[in-house]
Design a protein around this motif. Structure first.
Motif, PDB file in Angstrom:
ATOM      1  N   GLY A  22      -3.003  -9.361  -0.441  1.00  0.00           N
ATOM      2  CA  GLY A  22      -1.575  -9.110  -0.333  1.00  0.00           C
ATOM      3  C   GLY A  22      -1.293  -8.041   0.724  1.00  0.00           C
ATOM      4  N   LEU A  23      -0.209  -7.314   0.530  1.00  0.00           N
ATOM      5  CA  LEU A  23       0.190  -6.233   1.440  1.00  0.00           C
ATOM      6  C   LEU A  23       0.419  -6.773   2.853  1.00  0.00           C
ATOM      7  N   GLU A  24       0.858  -8.022   2.944  1.00  0.00           N
ATOM      8  CA  GLU A  24       1.155  -8.625   4.236  1.00  0.00           C
ATOM      9  C   GLU A  24       2.207  -9.712   4.043  1.00  0.00           C
ATOM     10  N   ARG A  69     -12.340  -4.360  -0.088  1.00  0.00           N
ATOM     11  CA  ARG A  69     -11.979  -2.933  -0.209  1.00  0.00           C
ATOM     12  C   ARG A  69     -10.537  -2.760  -0.670  1.00  0.00           C
ATOM     13  N   THR A  70      -9.635  -3.541  -0.097  1.00  0.00           N
ATOM     14  CA  THR A  70      -8.227  -3.426  -0.507  1.00  0.00           C
ATOM     15  C   THR A  70      -8.039  -3.955  -1.922  1.00  0.00           C
ATOM     16  N   SER A  71      -8.736  -5.034  -2.249  1.00  0.00           N
ATOM     17  CA  SER A  71      -8.641  -5.592  -3.599  1.00  0.00           C
ATOM     18  C   SER A  71      -9.131  -4.591  -4.643  1.00  0.00           C
ATOM     19  N   MET A  72     -10.217  -3.911  -4.345  1.00  0.00           N
ATOM     20  CA  MET A  72     -10.756  -2.942  -5.291  1.00  0.00           C
ATOM     21  C   MET A  72      -9.904  -1.678  -5.374  1.00  0.00           C
ATOM     22  N   PRO A  79       3.611  -9.728  -2.810  1.00  0.00           N
ATOM     23  CA  PRO A  79       2.588  -9.150  -1.922  1.00  0.00           C
ATOM     24  C   PRO A  79       2.686  -7.650  -1.713  1.00  0.00           C
ATOM     25  N   PHE A  80       3.809  -7.050  -2.124  1.00  0.00           N
ATOM     26  CA  PHE A  80       3.959  -5.595  -1.971  1.00  0.00           C
ATOM     27  C   PHE A  80       4.315  -4.972  -3.329  1.00  0.00           C
TER      28      PHE A  80
END
Length: 421
Positions: free
Chosen positions: A160-162, A205-208, A415-416
């Motif tokens: 996400g984050l996109e 890394r972002t998922s964790m 996603p955010f």
């Protein structure tokens, strides 16, 4: 219309080429539920931005890793996208035009993905591209798609984050996959301590990072370990010792590609098996199981929106068609199914927009529904992600999965998410 003939009842040999094209267009229109006259537009009308569209053909691109460490995961997407395109062409194509595919190999190398995306968009003028798997490859091509105003259908579950105007995300984002699986582990398995393990790039890394925040801030649990290994890594011996030392309630895993094979064999060799240890992974589908082996994953759990064993009529037809094309031993994983959705969603948006122009296709995409998706019903949100269900399944000795939990409703993509950034 003056003519009411059934195209399927007419022998192509009896018709001139022009009349055949007209009948194919009429057939495609009726299948799509659109009036036949909507396909009477000239190429100049449906293509105002110099894409590779002619009176009879439209060119799209495929950009996946056919070679390298990610090929184990991406081959299924290549196959499923081609199956969808073949089926669409058999129905008459898109706006009466057959789809031609230009295939490029990203070769599990992110700069190569960027270069190949430039070729597909600038040189080949592809109307759409179906591609990528890792977030690293998506991030590598994203600036190219945004600069050249291309359209990417991205099939992988991700962090996400996109949200890009130039991407339709057909896999799950973090809230649909990560949070659901962590909540399941706590509620159903009483997990309070977690050991996080991933491959060393942006998605794990972002998922964790998201998982840690959910465990610590929302579940009031504890992370007792967090380890990352380079893509393609096969040495997990020291990790096994750390796991035995910490004794976590749950191993929460995002190891990807070929590394999965060595990772799960190392777990079994260390005596860390599904009957003794709760493990939930975000990155083992039926595709990876061909290398991992059911005997090395039995009793562990995978969090996905799709499993090949889903019992619905849409999926039965999809599995049968996939095996008919690729052989009785072919398997279908989550990302493979999400890849299959891409061409169908593009077709629906193009026909809704009555244009191949990217801006018009993008504007038409929110609200597009696929009632025949193998995973069930999905629809495109305004944020370019899909509403879909989440599922947890247990690995079986034969390499298949048994679904043990399913979200009662479709989960809106977010996603955010607040509190996780």
């Amino acid at each position: 219309m003056k003519h009411q003939h059934d195209p399927s009842a007419i022998r192509p040999g009896d018709l001139d080429a022009g009349r055949r094209r007209m009948l194919q267009a009429l057939g495609a229109a009726s299948v799509a539920g659109l009036p036949a006259w909507s396909f009477g537009q000239t190429t100049a009308q449906v293509n105002t931005t110099k894409l590779a569209v002619t009176d009879t053909e439209v060119i799209v691109g495929q950009l996946h890793s056919a070679t390298g460490t990610m090929a184990i995961s991406e081959t299924g997407s290549i196959q499923a996208e081609q199956l969808a395109i073949d089926q669409i062409n058999a129905m008459g194509g898109v706006l009466g035009r057959k789809i031609k595919v230009i295939k490029e190999d990203g070769a599990s190398d992110w700069p190569t993905f960027a270069e190949k995306s430039k070729k597909l968009l600038i040189n080949d003028r592809c109307a759409a591209v179906f591609g990528c798997w890792t977030s690293a490859s998506r991030k590598a091509v994203l600036p190219v798609f945004e600069k050249e105003n291309g359209l990417l259908y991205y099939p992988t579950f991700y962090e996400g984050l996109e949200q890009s105007k130039n991407v339709i995300y057909t896999g799950q984002e973090a809230t649909q996959q990560i949070l659901y699986s962590l909540d399941w582990a706590k509620a159903e398995k009483k997990a309070k301590t977690f050991f996080l393990i991933g491959s060393d790039y942006i998605w794990p890394r972002t998922s964790m990072k998201i998982a840690r925040k959910h465990i610590e801030n929302f579940q009031k649990g504890k992370v007792v370990g967090e380890e990352y290994y380079p893509l393609g890594s096969t040495n997990f011996g020291s990790l096994m010792n750390k796991i035995k030392l910490q004794k976590p309630d749950c191993l929460f895993v995002a190891v990807v590609g070929g590394s999965n094979v060595a990772f799960y064999k190392a777990l079994k060799a260390a005596g860390i098996t599904g009957d003794k240890q709760l493990l939930v992974t975000l990155s083992v589908t039926e595709d990876e199981m061909t290398g991992v082996g059911g005997e090395n994953f039995t009793g562990f759990y995978s969090s996905m929106k799709y499993f090949q064993t889903l019992d619905n009529e849409n999926n039965k037809k999809f599995v049968a068609a996939f095996k008919a094309k690729y052989g009785p031993n072919a398997v279908i994983g989550d990302v493979t199914q999400a890849g299959y959705l891409g061409p169908w969603l593009w077709k629906a948006a193009v026909e809704k927009a009555k244009s191949f122009d990217v801006d018009k296709v993008v504007a038409a995409s929110p609200g597009i529904e696929l009632k025949t998706a193998p995973e069930g019903y999905v629809k495109v949100d305004a944020n370019h992600h899909l509403w879909s269900k989440s599922r947890i399944a247990m690995g079986q000795p034969d390499g298949t999965f048994k679904v043990v939990s399913e979200s009662p409703e479709l989960i809106k993509p977010d996603p955010f998410p607040k509190g996780y950034q």
